[in-house]
Design an enzyme around this catalytic site. Structure first.
Site, PDB file in Angstrom:
ATOM      1  N   LYS A 143      -9.451   1.255  -3.852  1.00 46.29           N
ATOM      2  CA  LYS A 143     -10.114  -0.036  -3.597  1.00 46.29           C
ATOM      3  C   LYS A 143     -11.601   0.185  -3.324  1.00 46.29           C
ATOM      4  CE  LYS A 143      -6.008  -2.375  -1.896  1.00 46.29           C
ATOM      5  NZ  LYS A 143      -5.106  -2.584  -0.762  1.00 46.29           N
ATOM      6  N   ASP A 188      -6.926 -11.280   1.060  1.00 46.57           N
ATOM      7  CA  ASP A 188      -5.527 -11.019   0.697  1.00 46.57           C
ATOM      8  C   ASP A 188      -4.720 -12.316   0.649  1.00 46.57           C
ATOM      9  OD1 ASP A 188      -4.738  -8.476   0.006  1.00 46.57           O
ATOM     10  OD2 ASP A 188      -4.492  -7.783   2.074  1.00 46.57           O
ATOM     11  N   GLN A 242      -4.994  -2.969   5.602  1.00 44.93           N
ATOM     12  CA  GLN A 242      -3.960  -2.362   4.756  1.00 44.93           C
ATOM     13  C   GLN A 242      -2.607  -2.387   5.469  1.00 44.93           C
ATOM     14  OE1 GLN A 242      -4.431  -1.110   1.490  1.00 44.93           O
ATOM     15  NE2 GLN A 242      -2.205  -1.026   1.539  1.00 44.93           N
TER      16      GLN A 242
END
Ligand code: NAD
Length: 303
Positions: free
Chosen positions: A60, A127, A104
């Site tokens: 990422k 997200d 994460q």
């Protein structure tokens, strides 16, 4: 070939689509920098040393920088307290150089994922996991949509154009894939069935579908006999299966590719289908967030 049952499905190349999307994000990021006088910024927070999470976070970061955005990485030890993690999130919420925040998952067992997600500023929640964004998706308001199902939708629209009136079956009702996928398809005017582990006669349910999205986490569960001839099959599953003796482990999806690709009209492979879309859509969400946070007009539908 006239016999659909033996015709090979078109392969939906998610890897190529994701690369094209990243290129468009890079153009938008350069334009943002010229207008805002700063780069867009995406922060990723990693707690602990889970090897798979470390790989995701590294790629990422690399792709964020390759697209012309700033990448901020925050690493906390596995025994960090929830309060320490929340303090990092609060600092990122307040930092004007940070447009998007991703924590994460999974988090260590002593932390409550819902508490941590709820602490992220919904307008930096790239997200799309915050309840505010879940509610925005459900009610048709602009917000952030989870990256994997949004990537699946992009592949479907690219392949099929309008989805209006099509029968769609989503297998799996997780918060990060199945449920938002069903919402997105509903918004595209599909007739959606959300199937799950308690669904009766799953093969019969799947056989009705023009669009099948499999997000189950069970290797090669969906068989070719379940697929309506000509249907479009999106395989979200990423399952590592050990090879026979002397063979290497391999990645397979939730769909039995060999039998399904003989019946389907189009299908995503594993790897190279949905997988590469997730990070590309994350970068897309980050550049959308940057424009919104800086008050700069941007056509979200252009990406
Ligand atoms: P999950 O375990 O949270 O949810 C699985 C869902 O499948 C559940 O809702 C369950 O009801 C359903 N299910 C389980 N067994 C079933 C059965 N026998 N019949 C019908 N339904 C059944 O999983 P998830 O996080 O949604 O992920 C699903 C798959 O997608 C996994 O293989 C995961 O690795 C993969 N995934 C890929 C990406 C990506 O491509 N970037 C992202 C997220 C998840």
């Amino acid at each position: 070939m006239t016999d659909t049952a033996t015709a090979a499905a078109a392969i939906i190349d998610g890897k190529a689509f994701a690369q094209g999307l990243r290129e468009k994000v890079a153009v938008a990021a350069a334009d943002f920098e010229a207008k805002a006088g700063r780069k867009a910024g995406l922060a990723v927070v990693l707690v602990g040393e889970d090897p798979a999470s470390q790989v995701y976070v590294r790629s990422k970061g690399k792709m964020t920088v390759a697209c012309g955005m700033n990448s901020f990485e925050h690493k906390l030890p596995a025994d960090a307290s929830e309060a320490e993690l929340l303090a990092v999130v609060q600092a990122l919420n307040a930092d004007p150089a940070v447009d998007g925040i991703l924590v994460q998952l999974p988090l260590p067992a002593h932390m409550n994922e819902q508490t941590v997600i709820a602490a992220i500023d919904p307008d930096k929640d790239v997200d799309g996991f915050h309840v505010i964004n879940v509610g925005r998706l459900a009610t048709g308001l602009p917000g952030f949509v989870p990256c994997t199902p949004l990537g699946c939708l992009m592949l479907l629209k690219d392949k099929l154009g309008s989805l209006s009136g099509l029968d769609a079956v989503v297998i799996g009702r997780s918060n990060i894939v199945g449920k938002p996928m069903a919402q997105l398809l509903t918004a595209e005017s599909c007739t959606v069935t959300l199937a799950h582990s308690r669904t009766r006669d799953l093969p019969d349910v799947v056989r009705r579908a023009d669009i099948v999205v499999a997000a189950v986490g069970r290797p090669e569960m969906v068989r070719g006999e379940w697929i309506k001839p000509g249907a479009t099959v999106i395989d979200v599953g990423i399952n590592r299966v050990e090879g026979a003796e002397g063979e290497k482990a391999r990645l397979v999806g939730d769909v039995d590719f060999a039998s399904a690709s003989a019946v389907a009209g189009a299908i995503t492979p594993v790897p190279g289908g949905v997988g590469p879309m997730t990070i590309a859509v994350l970068l897309r969400n980050a550049i959308v967030a940057a424009h919104r946070n800086a008050g700069i007009a941007f056509d979200d539908a252009s990406l």
